[in-house]
Design a protein around this motif. Structure first.
Motif, PDB file in Angstrom:
ATOM      1  N   ASP A   1      42.204  37.934  50.085  1.00 20.08           N
ATOM      2  CA  ASP A   1      41.352  37.233  49.124  1.00 20.08           C
ATOM      3  C   ASP A   1      39.880  37.258  49.510  1.00 20.08           C
ATOM      4  O   ASP A   1      39.029  36.768  48.763  1.00 20.08           O
ATOM      5  CB  ASP A   1      41.836  35.790  48.924  1.00 20.08           C
ATOM      6  CG  ASP A   1      41.487  34.878  50.096  1.00 20.08           C
ATOM      7  OD1 ASP A   1      41.065  35.387  51.155  1.00 20.08           O
ATOM      8  OD2 ASP A   1      41.672  33.650  49.956  1.00 20.08           O
ATOM      9  N   GLY A   2      39.553  37.809  50.685  1.00 22.03           N
ATOM     10  CA  GLY A   2      38.158  37.900  51.100  1.00 22.03           C
ATOM     11  C   GLY A   2      37.450  36.559  51.165  1.00 22.03           C
ATOM     12  O   GLY A   2      36.237  36.486  51.007  1.00 22.03           O
ATOM     13  N   MET A   3      38.195  35.471  51.400  1.00 26.35           N
ATOM     14  CA  MET A   3      37.653  34.114  51.437  1.00 26.35           C
ATOM     15  C   MET A   3      37.076  33.685  50.088  1.00 26.35           C
ATOM     16  O   MET A   3      36.200  32.825  50.011  1.00 26.35           O
ATOM     17  CB  MET A   3      36.585  33.974  52.528  1.00 26.35           C
ATOM     18  CG  MET A   3      37.132  33.991  53.937  1.00 26.35           C
ATOM     19  SD  MET A   3      35.845  33.751  55.182  1.00 26.35           S
ATOM     20  CE  MET A   3      35.306  32.089  54.815  1.00 26.35           C
ATOM     21  N   ASP A   4      37.574  34.277  49.011  1.00 23.16           N
ATOM     22  CA  ASP A   4      37.107  33.965  47.664  1.00 23.16           C
ATOM     23  C   ASP A   4      38.238  33.280  46.903  1.00 23.16           C
ATOM     24  O   ASP A   4      39.250  33.919  46.592  1.00 23.16           O
ATOM     25  CB  ASP A   4      36.691  35.256  46.961  1.00 23.16           C
ATOM     26  CG  ASP A   4      36.124  35.013  45.576  1.00 23.16           C
ATOM     27  OD1 ASP A   4      36.362  33.941  44.998  1.00 23.16           O
ATOM     28  OD2 ASP A   4      35.438  35.926  45.062  1.00 23.16           O
ATOM     29  N   PRO A   5      38.133  31.982  46.596  1.00 23.14           N
ATOM     30  CA  PRO A   5      39.214  31.276  45.920  1.00 23.14           C
ATOM     31  C   PRO A   5      39.640  31.913  44.599  1.00 23.14           C
ATOM     32  O   PRO A   5      40.820  31.914  44.261  1.00 23.14           O
ATOM     33  CB  PRO A   5      38.639  29.872  45.696  1.00 23.14           C
ATOM     34  CG  PRO A   5      37.667  29.698  46.816  1.00 23.14           C
ATOM     35  CD  PRO A   5      37.044  31.052  46.995  1.00 23.14           C
ATOM     36  N   SER A   6      38.685  32.464  43.845  1.00 19.57           N
ATOM     37  CA  SER A   6      39.056  33.080  42.572  1.00 19.57           C
ATOM     38  C   SER A   6      39.911  34.324  42.810  1.00 19.57           C
ATOM     39  O   SER A   6      40.859  34.592  42.054  1.00 19.57           O
ATOM     40  CB  SER A   6      37.801  33.442  41.764  1.00 19.57           C
ATOM     41  OG  SER A   6      36.999  34.388  42.445  1.00 19.57           O
ATOM     42  N   ARG A   7      39.596  35.068  43.855  1.00 25.96           N
ATOM     43  CA  ARG A   7      40.429  36.230  44.195  1.00 25.96           C
ATOM     44  C   ARG A   7      41.808  35.789  44.661  1.00 25.96           C
ATOM     45  O   ARG A   7      42.811  36.447  44.373  1.00 25.96           O
ATOM     46  CB  ARG A   7      39.753  37.062  45.290  1.00 25.96           C
ATOM     47  CG  ARG A   7      38.640  37.961  44.794  1.00 25.96           C
ATOM     48  CD  ARG A   7      37.988  38.717  45.939  1.00 25.96           C
ATOM     49  NE  ARG A   7      38.936  39.584  46.639  1.00 25.96           N
ATOM     50  CZ  ARG A   7      38.619  40.309  47.711  1.00 25.96           C
ATOM     51  NH1 ARG A   7      37.379  40.254  48.189  1.00 25.96           N
ATOM     52  NH2 ARG A   7      39.509  41.064  48.294  1.00 25.96           N
ATOM     53  N   GLY A   8      41.860  34.686  45.388  1.00 25.84           N
ATOM     54  CA  GLY A   8      43.145  34.179  45.833  1.00 25.84           C
ATOM     55  C   GLY A   8      44.026  33.786  44.670  1.00 25.84           C
ATOM     56  O   GLY A   8      45.221  34.098  44.636  1.00 25.84           O
ATOM     57  N   ALA A   9      43.446  33.092  43.689  1.00 21.96           N
ATOM     58  CA  ALA A   9      44.208  32.694  42.511  1.00 21.96           C
ATOM     59  C   ALA A   9      44.673  33.910  41.727  1.00 21.96           C
ATOM     60  O   ALA A   9      45.813  33.966  41.248  1.00 21.96           O
ATOM     61  CB  ALA A   9      43.359  31.775  41.630  1.00 21.96           C
ATOM     62  N   ALA A  10      43.794  34.908  41.598  1.00 19.38           N
ATOM     63  CA  ALA A  10      44.161  36.126  40.876  1.00 19.38           C
ATOM     64  C   ALA A  10      45.272  36.876  41.612  1.00 19.38           C
ATOM     65  O   ALA A  10      46.145  37.494  40.983  1.00 19.38           O
ATOM     66  CB  ALA A  10      42.939  37.022  40.711  1.00 19.38           C
ATOM     67  N   ALA A  11      45.247  36.823  42.937  1.00 21.76           N
ATOM     68  CA  ALA A  11      46.276  37.513  43.721  1.00 21.76           C
ATOM     69  C   ALA A  11      47.663  36.953  43.438  1.00 21.76           C
ATOM     70  O   ALA A  11      48.649  37.697  43.407  1.00 21.76           O
ATOM     71  CB  ALA A  11      45.957  37.399  45.210  1.00 21.76           C
ATOM     72  N   VAL A  12      47.747  35.636  43.226  1.00 21.68           N
ATOM     73  CA  VAL A  12      49.050  35.046  42.893  1.00 21.68           C
ATOM     74  C   VAL A  12      49.595  35.669  41.622  1.00 21.68           C
ATOM     75  O   VAL A  12      50.769  36.054  41.540  1.00 21.68           O
ATOM     76  CB  VAL A  12      48.927  33.513  42.731  1.00 21.68           C
ATOM     77  CG1 VAL A  12      50.267  32.919  42.306  1.00 21.68           C
ATOM     78  CG2 VAL A  12      48.464  32.873  44.029  1.00 21.68           C
ATOM     79  N   GLY A  13      48.733  35.797  40.607  1.00 19.86           N
ATOM     80  CA  GLY A  13      49.167  36.408  39.354  1.00 19.86           C
ATOM     81  C   GLY A  13      49.573  37.852  39.519  1.00 19.86           C
ATOM     82  O   GLY A  13      50.575  38.300  38.943  1.00 19.86           O
ATOM     83  N   THR A  14      48.812  38.604  40.302  1.00 18.65           N
ATOM     84  CA  THR A  14      49.153  40.013  40.538  1.00 18.65           C
ATOM     85  C   THR A  14      50.507  40.146  41.217  1.00 18.65           C
ATOM     86  O   THR A  14      51.343  40.960  40.818  1.00 18.65           O
ATOM     87  CB  THR A  14      48.073  40.682  41.403  1.00 18.65           C
ATOM     88  OG1 THR A  14      46.820  40.654  40.705  1.00 18.65           O
ATOM     89  CG2 THR A  14      48.439  42.123  41.724  1.00 18.65           C
ATOM     90  N   LEU A  15      50.722  39.353  42.239  1.00 18.88           N
ATOM     91  CA  LEU A  15      51.988  39.422  42.965  1.00 18.88           C
ATOM     92  C   LEU A  15      53.164  39.022  42.076  1.00 18.88           C
ATOM     93  O   LEU A  15      54.241  39.623  42.141  1.00 18.88           O
ATOM     94  CB  LEU A  15      51.928  38.538  44.206  1.00 18.88           C
ATOM     95  CG  LEU A  15      50.968  38.998  45.304  1.00 18.88           C
ATOM     96  CD1 LEU A  15      50.790  37.913  46.360  1.00 18.88           C
ATOM     97  CD2 LEU A  15      51.466  40.289  45.949  1.00 18.88           C
ATOM     98  N   ALA A  16      52.958  38.017  41.237  1.00 17.86           N
ATOM     99  CA  ALA A  16      54.048  37.520  40.394  1.00 17.86           C
ATOM    100  C   ALA A  16      54.354  38.455  39.234  1.00 17.86           C
ATOM    101  O   ALA A  16      55.532  38.700  38.919  1.00 17.86           O
ATOM    102  CB  ALA A  16      53.705  36.133  39.868  1.00 17.86           C
ATOM    103  N   THR A  17      53.330  38.998  38.598  1.00 20.76           N
ATOM    104  CA  THR A  17      53.555  39.786  37.386  1.00 20.76           C
ATOM    105  C   THR A  17      53.749  41.275  37.655  1.00 20.76           C
ATOM    106  O   THR A  17      54.599  41.910  37.031  1.00 20.76           O
ATOM    107  CB  THR A  17      52.380  39.602  36.413  1.00 20.76           C
ATOM    108  OG1 THR A  17      51.158  40.019  37.038  1.00 20.76           O
ATOM    109  CG2 THR A  17      52.253  38.143  35.987  1.00 20.76           C
TER     110      THR A  17
END
Length: 497
Positions: free
Chosen positions: A182-198
């Motif tokens: 996530d590069g210490m970026d909360p928005s990237r972290g949240a987006a990563a959850v969606g990528t992993l799930a979908t």
């Protein structure tokens, strides 16, 4: 490394403008400037268990982070995993989605045996070798200022995947791991959850090392109803959310344990340094002050400092005048070493207090820090010991699949998180061998965890079916850094607060 240190401090200051809780800021600010080096081969091959694609800046951060490369077992090793599959394929199972830039895919190996399963003769009839892979995800701040201290958590989970698949997978299902930075970026972290799930259809997130992002991840975790099994455990979210299942104690336990160890050694006059780059740093001082009073100690001196500060002579002199015996550090790791040098120039060597998961291998080798001694506590069993079954399995797997990689608090906590995931699957019984393992079934297995010590890696862990949140037990283990290196003053005995 003065040039690189200044760059890291500058990046750190920018990141800390994020409006996140004090605990998250504390972890980011205490992050080491140097840590365990991951070789290019290790980064690109996920400890030789699968193909990898990772953003160039993440690769460079990992490559330059610190000390020991990771090697793969020899091709003749009968227990090693098969050669890495091509991106998008999984031996013995359906095709897996290709890894995306900035993420790591660790593909499953053909199962051969199973931990906690029936003997091979009985197993052969139950496991066909064609069971569907079990996809799991990991998200961490593996680049940026936190990269050096989180890198070993990534390595440990990759080693665990290789280890568990070489032993037959979980309930006959080979494990496929997708890792995202996530590069210490909360928005990237949240987006990563969606990528992993979908995109990758992961059924759980295991061993998360992205404390700054966890608050932003919560809505996505809820949307996809993904169980989160273990990780840094310092954010309050770990003990406030029904889908988060920590493998150990949180920040309160870590602070209380480190202070208790210092007080028991006779250091009752406590000092505190905390950064000025963000007011959130002061939150750490509040926790220290709270527990110091409860334990019969007194906070006699505290001072704000800058992370770009090169000299701390004034703070050291003031602390010495105040009679500070033990110094709490609400700053990053490289700043701690500069504080130690400044104080030593005055002939003043106070004992230090920090967190076990914030001290890199490079810092632990600093002679000044060793001479002062550093007391810490850790949510999982002491990483330097191999006295119980859990520690022995962890050490043996790391030595086999990543020889030369030092064990530390983060890698052992990551391994413990993965072992908690194993227990959840085992709690489902043999029915999972003939059916897919889903997020809902994993939640069922987690709800059945009761007094689980993970073969000695943790104080007893208990969850409840449909729980509103995990209980924060605040039981920790002691560790002490001396001139001899890391020691465990109480061995594998934990203390609860």
């Amino acid at each position: 490394m003065p040039g690189r240190g200044q760059a890291i401090l500058g990046a750190m200051s920018a990141r800390l403008r994020l409006a996140v809780p004090a605990i998250a800021a504390a972890l980011g600010l205490l992050a080491s400037g140097c840590g365990t080096r991951m070789s290019e081969d290790e980064v690109r091959a996920g400890v030789q268990t699968g193909p990898v694609e990772i953003a160039p800046e993440s690769l460079e951060q990992l490559r330059s982070a610190g000390s020991a490369p990771v090697a793969a077992p020899a091709a003749s090793d009968p227990g090693g995993a098969t050669a890495p599959a091509a991106v998008g394929s999984t031996p013995g199972g359906p095709a897996a989605p290709a890894a995306q830039p900035g993420e790591v895919q660790v593909d499953a190996a053909v199962p051969t045996a199973a931990r906690g399963s029936a003997p091979a003769s009985a197993r052969s009839a139950a496991c066909t070798g064609r069971e569907a892979p079990l996809p799991i995800g990991q998200i961490g701040s593996f680049s940026g200022v936190m990269g050096p201290i989180t890198a070993s958590g990534r390595t440990a989970l990759a080693v665990w995947v290789k280890h568990v698949n070489a032993s037959g997978g979980l309930a006959c299902h080979p494990v496929t791991l997708y890792v995202m930075d996530d590069g210490m970026d909360p928005s990237r972290g949240a987006a990563a959850v969606g990528t992993l799930a979908t995109q990758h259809k992961v059924q759980a997130l295991v061993s998360l090392w992205a404390p700054l992002s966890i608050p932003a991840m919560r809505s996505a975790i809820e949307r996809y109803r993904l169980p989160v099994v273990g990780g840094d455990s310092v954010m309050p979210d770990w003990y406030q959310h029904p889908l988060l299942f920590p493998q150990g104690a949180g920040l309160n336990g870590a602070v209380a344990g480190a202070l208790r160890q210092a007080v028991d050694a006779g250091f009752t006059k406590i000092g505190m340094l905390y950064c000025v780059e963000t007011p959130l740093c002061a939150g750490v001082q509040d926790v220290v002050s709270k527990y110091a009073e409860q334990m019969g100690a007194k906070l006699v001196y505290s001072s704000p400092v800058s992370l770009t500060q090169t000299d701390f002579t004034a703070q050291c002199q003031n602390a010495k005048n105040a009679g500070v015996q033990s110094f709490g550090m609400g700053v990053d790791g490289s700043t701690i070493t500069r504080v130690v040098r400044s104080c030593a120039a005055l002939g003043y060597r106070p004992q230090l207090i920090s967190g076990a998961m914030l001290v890199s291998a490079a810092q632990a080798n600093d002679p000044g820090m060793r001479q002062n001694t550093l007391s810490v506590s850790t949510p999982n069993a002491p990483w330097m010991l191999t006295e119980n079954a859990g520690q022995k399995e962890f050490a043996a797997a790391l030595d086999r699949y990543a020889p030369g990689t030092p064990r530390d608090a983060v890698s052992l906590a990551s391994w413990a998180a993965a072992q908690l995931f194993v227990v959840a699957i085992e709690n489902l019984g043999d029915a999972t061998r003939t059916a897919p393992i889903t997020s809902e079934s994993i939640l069922t297995g987690l709800g059945r965890v009761k007094n689980e010590t993970l073969d000695g890696l943790a104080p007893p862990i208990t969850f409840s079916p449909g729980q509103k949140s995990a209980h924060e037990h605040n039981c920790v283990y002691y560790a002490l850094l001396t001139e001899r290196g890391w020691e465990a003053p109480r061995g594998n005995k934990y203390v609860c607060f």
